[in-house]
Every structure is written in C-alpha cells, then in structure tokens.
Design a protein around this motif. Structure first.
Motif, PDB file in Angstrom:
ATOM      1  N   LEU A  70       1.139  -1.282   0.141  1.00 59.70           N
ATOM      2  CA  LEU A  70      -0.096   0.155   0.015  1.00 59.70           C
ATOM      3  C   LEU A  70       0.813   1.381   0.036  1.00 59.70           C
ATOM      4  O   LEU A  70       0.584   2.095  -0.757  1.00 59.70           O
ATOM      5  CB  LEU A  70      -0.928  -0.212   1.204  1.00 59.70           C
ATOM      6  CG  LEU A  70      -2.032  -1.231   1.285  1.00 59.70           C
ATOM      7  CD1 LEU A  70      -2.658  -1.286   2.425  1.00 59.70           C
ATOM      8  CD2 LEU A  70      -3.019  -1.061  -0.031  1.00 59.70           C
ATOM      9  N   SER A  74       0.876   4.006  -3.391  1.00 57.45           N
ATOM     10  CA  SER A  74       0.203   5.106  -2.971  1.00 57.45           C
ATOM     11  C   SER A  74       1.306   6.112  -2.705  1.00 57.45           C
ATOM     12  O   SER A  74       1.175   7.582  -2.784  1.00 57.45           O
ATOM     13  CB  SER A  74      -0.273   4.961  -1.533  1.00 57.45           C
ATOM     14  OG  SER A  74      -1.130   4.112  -1.383  1.00 57.45           O
ATOM     15  N   LEU A 150      -4.462  -5.314  -2.418  1.00 56.30           N
ATOM     16  CA  LEU A 150      -4.963  -4.238  -3.355  1.00 56.30           C
ATOM     17  C   LEU A 150      -6.519  -4.313  -3.519  1.00 56.30           C
ATOM     18  O   LEU A 150      -6.983  -3.274  -4.010  1.00 56.30           O
ATOM     19  CB  LEU A 150      -4.008  -4.333  -4.634  1.00 56.30           C
ATOM     20  CG  LEU A 150      -2.608  -3.925  -4.302  1.00 56.30           C
ATOM     21  CD1 LEU A 150      -1.650  -4.203  -5.581  1.00 56.30           C
ATOM     22  CD2 LEU A 150      -2.277  -2.260  -3.930  1.00 56.30           C
ATOM     23  N   TYR A 154      -7.409  -0.981  -1.167  1.00 59.30           N
ATOM     24  CA  TYR A 154      -6.905  -0.011  -1.968  1.00 59.30           C
ATOM     25  C   TYR A 154      -8.019   0.440  -2.843  1.00 59.30           C
ATOM     26  O   TYR A 154      -8.020  -0.037  -4.091  1.00 59.30           O
ATOM     27  CB  TYR A 154      -5.582  -0.270  -2.779  1.00 59.30           C
ATOM     28  CG  TYR A 154      -5.138   0.623  -3.484  1.00 59.30           C
ATOM     29  CD1 TYR A 154      -4.495   1.768  -2.933  1.00 59.30           C
ATOM     30  CD2 TYR A 154      -4.970   0.697  -4.903  1.00 59.30           C
ATOM     31  CE1 TYR A 154      -4.025   3.039  -3.647  1.00 59.30           C
ATOM     32  CE2 TYR A 154      -4.379   1.710  -5.575  1.00 59.30           C
ATOM     33  CZ  TYR A 154      -3.863   2.733  -5.048  1.00 59.30           C
ATOM     34  OH  TYR A 154      -3.395   3.796  -5.730  1.00 59.30           O
TER      35      TYR A 154
END
Length: 336
Positions: A70, A74, A150, A154
């Motif tokens: 993550l 990001s 993900l 996410y």
C-alpha cells in the motif's frame, strides 16, 4: 512449484491437501479471515465459478495484508525521466551480456517460438530482459497477498485488482498450483515475463508440452507465452518497429500523437514537416513521438509492431527500450 492435484475436486477437501504442502501453511494467521469483503468475494467465487467455500476460506485465513504494498502504490509519482535518463536504465552492458547468454542457452526454443508466432527471438529476449533481467528480479511477494491487499485495502483500483485476484485463483485451479506459494511483484505480476493473472489465462502457453504452464521457472513456457502475447496483440512478422524521422518547419509539433494510439498517417505527417528515414506508405498510420535524447530531441514514427509492444506496457519509452535492447542484442550476438 508445488502442485495441487485435486484443487477442483469439490469432493476432496482442499484443507486436507494443504496440510501436505509444507511451509506456506505454517505461516501465522492472516489478516483477511472473516473479512466482510472477503466473505462477499468468496460467495461470488463459489456461486459464479464453482469454487468450494471451505477451500477458499482456508486460503484466505493464511493471506496477509502487506502495508509495504500500500505504501508503494500510494507513493507520489516520481518525476518522469527523459529518454536520456530512461534508456541507460535498460540498455546496459550487463543486460546485453546476460541477454546474449540467455539467447544462446535457449536458442532452439526461441527459434521455434519465432517460427510459430512470427515474433523475433531478440524481441522475446528483450522483453524478459527489461521485465526481470532474465529472471533475476521476478518479485518476492506472494501473489495472493499482493492481490488481496490491493483488492480489499486499496479502493482507487479495487475493481481491477479484484478481477485479477479472481483470475489468479482460477489459474491456480486450472494449473493445479498452490496459490499460497506463487510469488510475484507488489502488483501481482508473475514470472519471467511478469504476466498479470488475466494475461496468464489469456495468453500463456505450455510451450514445452509437459502439461503445465510455468512462467516462473520454465524459460520455455515464458518464451512461448511472450511470443503468444505479441501475436495476439497484432505483431506482424518481418515488419519493422519504428522509423526515425527528420523534421522541419513551424507545424512539426502538430504532428505529435497525443497518446500511444496512431492518429495520423505518414502522408499527413509529411505535410506537417515530418520526413521518415525509411520508405513508408503515405496511408500508413503511425504513432509520432519525440524523445529527449542525450544529444537532443529525437523524432520517431512508431509502426504496428511498436504499437504491439505498447500493449505489454503502455509507455512509448518502455517500447523503445525493448526495441533498442533487441537491436543491441542482435549486434552483440553477431560480434561475440
């Protein structure tokens, strides 16, 4: 690679089989057991794709959320490197030398792939070289951890990664592989050619005929799969990839393609001050682009095979790195 002989047999509990597989199942409890999102996903896989819910629940009890993934996805985008900096990352003496060795080691298989699919050996070698340095950097994350993280943590790209997670579970079932042992990148790309699961299921091939598709450690299957991918994405045997162009006049920039897709043909570009260094038909659609090279701006026309390379990675510089590495491999192989 560990083989799951009875994945698809609903009458044989997968949880019993998993006890025979060793290390992956000895991990600490995962982060997704009992998650409402995962419960919904398992319900979809059971209802729509014939999986047994107890098998999937057992798998997801072992899956781990990876904060490092993550953090990586990001992270703010880095400055886009110009071609003068991007090219030296991939066109190196070490990568060329390793590529020549790889070509020699797998010469017969590469020649067969070229005959069957029409994709030159040097292009296949260059893809594997750019993607993983010929298997050196294939990724250290469990694919199921990456895709689950993900998919469920996410939100910006959750639908895409949930589709890939579904495809991953299906490919593991198809190939009778233990989904808890397969490794890949932080985004779930797998093996020597870094296929996403959906690409694996659509284009990967059993090129050595052993009954299994293994792009992780079987170079034959990786080679055949890359060739298959390019053929399915429009590679034209015997045709060039790009043509260098000279430019003049005030309308040159009007000829530049706004993206990767070709929007003008050679004749239209000529009217805007572009002149190809090669004999090209006026009605041929091309992608017109400019790169900031070490010695100044470079103007190029990308042809159909250039477009095929961009189907692997939608980047003009990526496609040029693959192409120029392939040219360097041919040159080095002829010298050595």
């Amino acid at each position: 690679m560990q083989v799951m002989r009875s994945w698809a047999a609903r009458s044989v509990p997968w949880i019993g089989l998993m006890g025979l597989l060793g290390s992956a199942q000895q991990a600490s409890a995962g982060d997704y057991g009992g998650s409402p999102q995962v419960t919904q996903f398992i319900g979809e896989m059971t209802r729509d794709y014939g999986f047994a819910s107890d098998q999937l629940n057992e798998v997801f009890r072992e899956v781990e959320r990876k904060q490092s993934i993550l953090d990586a996805i990001s992270r703010p985008a880095e400055r886009v490197k110009p071609w003068s900096e991007y090219r030296p990352m991939f066109i190196t003496d070490a990568r060329i030398a390793r590529g020549v060795d790889f070509w020699r080691q797998h010469e017969a298989v590469l020649a067969r792939a070229e005959r069957e699919y029409g994709v030159p050996a040097q292009v296949i070698v260059a893809i594997i070289g750019v993607e993983t340095f010929f298997g050196r950097n294939t990724g250290n994350y469990r694919v199921i951890d990456a895709l689950s993280t993900l998919s469920f943590d996410y939100p910006p790209r959750a639908p895409f990664f949930r589709k890939e997670l579904r495809e991953f579970l299906m490919l593991a079932r198809d190939e009778q592989l233990d989904p808890l042992t397969l490794k890949g990148s932080y985004a779930g790309a797998m093996g020597l050619p870094q296929f996403m699961p959906s690409s694996f299921r659509a284009y990967a091939v059993d090129f050595d005929g052993d009954g299994h598709i293994n792009i992780w450690t079987d170079a034959d299957d990786a080679i055949g799969s890359v060739a298959s991918y390019f053929k399915e994405h429009g590679w034209v045997a015997g045709q060039p990839v790009v043509s260098r162009a000279s430019v003049s006049g005030p309308q040159v920039d009007d000829g530049l393609s706004p993206g990767i897709d070709p929007v003008k043909n050679v004749g239209q570009l000529r009217a805007l001050g572009w002149s190809s260094h090669d004999a090209l038909r006026d009605d041929l659609p091309v992608t017109a682009f400019r790169l900031q090279g070490a010695e100044g701006p470079e103007y190029w026309m990308g042809l159909k095979n250039f477009y095929a390379i961009t189907r692997y990675n939608r980047s003009v510089m990526y496609a040029m790195a693959v192409h120029q590495l392939s040219e360097s491999l041919v040159q080095a192989r002829g010298v050595k």
